[in-house]
Design an enzyme around this catalytic site. Structure first.
Site, mmCIF file in Angstrom:
data_model
loop_
_atom_site.group_PDB
_atom_site.id
_atom_site.type_symbol
_atom_site.label_atom_id
_atom_site.label_comp_id
_atom_site.label_asym_id
_atom_site.label_seq_id
_atom_site.Cartn_x
_atom_site.Cartn_y
_atom_site.Cartn_z
ATOM 1 N N GLU A 71 2.784 2.214 1.317
ATOM 2 C CA GLU A 71 3.784 2.514 3.123
ATOM 3 C C GLU A 71 5.361 2.187 3.507
ATOM 4 O O GLU A 71 5.347 1.610 2.307
ATOM 5 C CB GLU A 71 3.111 1.995 4.515
ATOM 6 C CG GLU A 71 2.010 1.912 5.115
ATOM 7 C CD GLU A 71 1.506 1.528 6.222
ATOM 8 O OE1 GLU A 71 2.902 0.737 6.589
ATOM 9 O OE2 GLU A 71 0.418 1.495 6.950
ATOM 10 N N GLY B 18 10.942 28.717 -15.735
ATOM 11 C CA GLY B 18 10.409 30.637 -16.138
ATOM 12 C C GLY B 18 11.235 31.665 -15.355
ATOM 13 O O GLY B 18 11.588 32.564 -16.337
ATOM 14 N N ASP C 35 21.077 31.233 -8.843
ATOM 15 C CA ASP C 35 20.218 31.488 -8.132
ATOM 16 C C ASP C 35 20.247 30.395 -7.055
ATOM 17 O O ASP C 35 20.788 29.027 -7.420
ATOM 18 C CB ASP C 35 19.038 31.466 -9.057
ATOM 19 C CG ASP C 35 17.590 32.136 -8.167
ATOM 20 O OD1 ASP C 35 17.670 32.308 -7.052
ATOM 21 O OD2 ASP C 35 16.908 31.624 -9.541
ATOM 22 N N ARG D 25 5.665 38.103 -10.043
ATOM 23 C CA ARG D 25 5.286 36.796 -10.068
ATOM 24 C C ARG D 25 3.731 37.145 -9.703
ATOM 25 O O ARG D 25 3.458 36.791 -8.619
ATOM 26 C CB ARG D 25 6.034 35.896 -9.139
ATOM 27 C CG ARG D 25 5.777 34.176 -9.237
ATOM 28 C CD ARG D 25 6.438 32.998 -8.834
ATOM 29 N NE ARG D 25 7.820 32.681 -8.894
ATOM 30 C CZ ARG D 25 8.103 32.563 -10.091
ATOM 31 N NH1 ARG D 25 7.753 31.450 -10.311
ATOM 32 N NH2 ARG D 25 9.567 32.002 -9.725
ATOM 33 N N GLN E 30 8.811 27.886 1.627
ATOM 34 C CA GLN E 30 6.939 27.634 2.515
ATOM 35 C C GLN E 30 7.555 28.634 3.692
ATOM 36 O O GLN E 30 7.934 27.591 4.909
ATOM 37 C CB GLN E 30 6.158 26.734 2.382
ATOM 38 C CG GLN E 30 5.619 26.255 1.089
ATOM 39 C CD GLN E 30 4.592 25.554 0.807
ATOM 40 O OE1 GLN E 30 3.473 25.941 2.657
ATOM 41 N NE2 GLN E 30 4.348 24.494 0.299
ATOM 42 N N LYS F 258 11.649 41.030 -10.971
ATOM 43 C CA LYS F 258 11.155 40.090 -11.503
ATOM 44 C C LYS F 258 10.579 39.809 -10.411
ATOM 45 O O LYS F 258 9.846 40.281 -9.160
ATOM 46 C CB LYS F 258 11.829 38.315 -10.684
ATOM 47 C CG LYS F 258 10.511 37.138 -10.902
ATOM 48 C CD LYS F 258 11.371 36.568 -10.643
ATOM 49 C CE LYS F 258 10.937 35.828 -9.263
ATOM 50 N NZ LYS F 258 11.382 34.416 -8.887
ATOM 51 N N ASP G 127 0.512 -1.101 -0.276
ATOM 52 C CA ASP G 127 0.434 0.310 -0.002
ATOM 53 C C ASP G 127 0.728 1.160 -0.333
ATOM 54 O O ASP G 127 0.440 2.295 0.837
ATOM 55 C CB ASP G 127 -0.889 -0.365 0.928
ATOM 56 C CG ASP G 127 0.404 0.188 2.573
ATOM 57 O OD1 ASP G 127 0.996 -0.303 2.223
ATOM 58 O OD2 ASP G 127 -0.525 0.129 3.408
ATOM 59 N N ASP H 26 13.124 25.926 -10.849
ATOM 60 C CA ASP H 26 12.006 24.201 -10.658
ATOM 61 C C ASP H 26 11.480 24.933 -12.444
ATOM 62 O O ASP H 26 11.568 23.596 -13.230
ATOM 63 C CB ASP H 26 11.240 25.272 -9.439
ATOM 64 C CG ASP H 26 10.425 24.149 -9.437
ATOM 65 O OD1 ASP H 26 9.540 23.363 -10.082
ATOM 66 O OD2 ASP H 26 9.394 24.568 -8.333
#
Ligand code: R5P
Length: 311
Positions: A36, A224, A217, A193, A94, A191, A34, A221
């Site tokens: 796990e 862009g 940088d 966004r 984040q 820039k 499953d 990702d």
């Protein structure tokens, strides 16, 4: 000292173990039917100083969970000290609330790693230095800049260089690289966004005409930010644009975007295991930082200075 690895980036873990002349710890990290995750350490680690190498890159949640379960297995096997070596720390972007009712997931991930039982963390080019403060355990943040600067000197040292940050947030990183390149001049791409994954170049601060530009940088990702910045620099009269990026996240069609871009080359490090497409691209080159991480591990184990690696 023991070097253990999850499945995220085994080639990097092996290269680190090779540098340290230490065999990899015999461990199985497998999936049940499953999905796990199950971890089994096949050798004694009681009283050992163990370094678990696992980037929380794509698939981020699976790799994070593997890391947490490896730490739990080590803790329950009485390892003396557990260091989570997370060359690419996923969720790092984040790191603050971008709006009301949103999470600070980087802090949550830091808590998870700590709560699982890690005693220390070792990472490379954290998206923001203050993420170190999200951990209540010692956290070393290594920099790829010295390896990049040496490569830039060898490849482009005879050219009229200009270091460029592709956004305002990366200026400190770009300035540090410029300093290592005999105080090369610095430019900044302003820039904006509107939505995640989409970037729009607004303006270039600095005189780039006639210069060979080096974009730096922490993350590529979707590609862009970088490809738009490269085009904007050429539009302003730059002679050529190459890019040095620590973490090659390269999601979706990013490799194709880079291949079709105005960049002369993209250099990424091996903090994230490169996909076949990235390895096969003749515009992408991979710079290994296994010796940097290996040396930092050796110094942590010997309790000697890590920061002096960057003097
Ligand atoms: C943003 O602050 C980061 O430093 C990178 O510039 C960003 O994550 C790159 O994302 P993308 O390649 O999707 O434009």
């Amino acid at each position: 000292m023991k070097i253990m690895s999850g499945n995220a980036n085994l080639p990097l873990a092996r290269a680190i173990a090779g540098y340290l002349e230490t065999p990899m710890t015999d461990v199985s990290v497998r999936r049940f039917a499953d999905e796990e995750i199950f971890v089994e350490i096949h050798e004694n680690v009681r009283g050992e100083d163990v370094f678990v190498v696992q980037s929380t890159s794509f698939p981020a949640n699976d790799n994070l969970m593997e890391l947490l379960i490896c730490i739990d297995a080590l803790k329950r096997a009485s390892a003396r000290r557990i260091t989570a070596v997370v060359p690419y720390f996923g969720y790092a972007r984040q790191d603050r609330k971008p709006g009301p009712r949103t999470p600070i997931s980087a802090k949550l991930v830091a808590d998870l790693i700590t709560r699982a039982g890690a005693d220390r963390v070792l990472s490379v080019d954290l998206h923001a230095g203050q993420i170190q403060g999200f951990f209540d355990i010692p956290t070393d943040n290594l920099y790829a800049a010295p390896a990049m600067a040496a490569d830039i000197q060898a490849r482009y040292g005879d050219q009229d260089l200009m270091v460029v940050s592709p956004d305002v947030g990366g200026v400190v990183r770009a300035r540090a690289l410029a300093k290592r390149l005999e105080n090369a001049p610095l430019a900044i791409v302003d820039k904006r966004r509107d939505r995640p994954g989409e970037s729009e170049v607004m303006n270039i601060i600095g005189e780039v005409e006639g210069r060979h530009c080096i974009l730096i940088d922490d993350i590529i990702d979707s590609g862009g930010t970088l490809c738009n910045a490269a085009q904007a620099l050429l539009d302003q009269g730059a002679k050529s644009v190459a890019a040095y990026i620590t973490h090659g996240v390269l999601s979706g069609g990013a490799v194709a975007k880079v291949s079709g871009s105005a960049l002369t080359e993209l250099v990424i490090t091996d903090t994230i295991r490169a996909t076949d497409a990235a390895r096969d691209s003749d515009k992408i080159r991979i710079l290994s930082i296994a010796t940097l991480i290996g040396e930092a591990i050796r110094r942590i184990a010997d309790e000697s200075s890590v920061s002096s690696l960057f003097d």
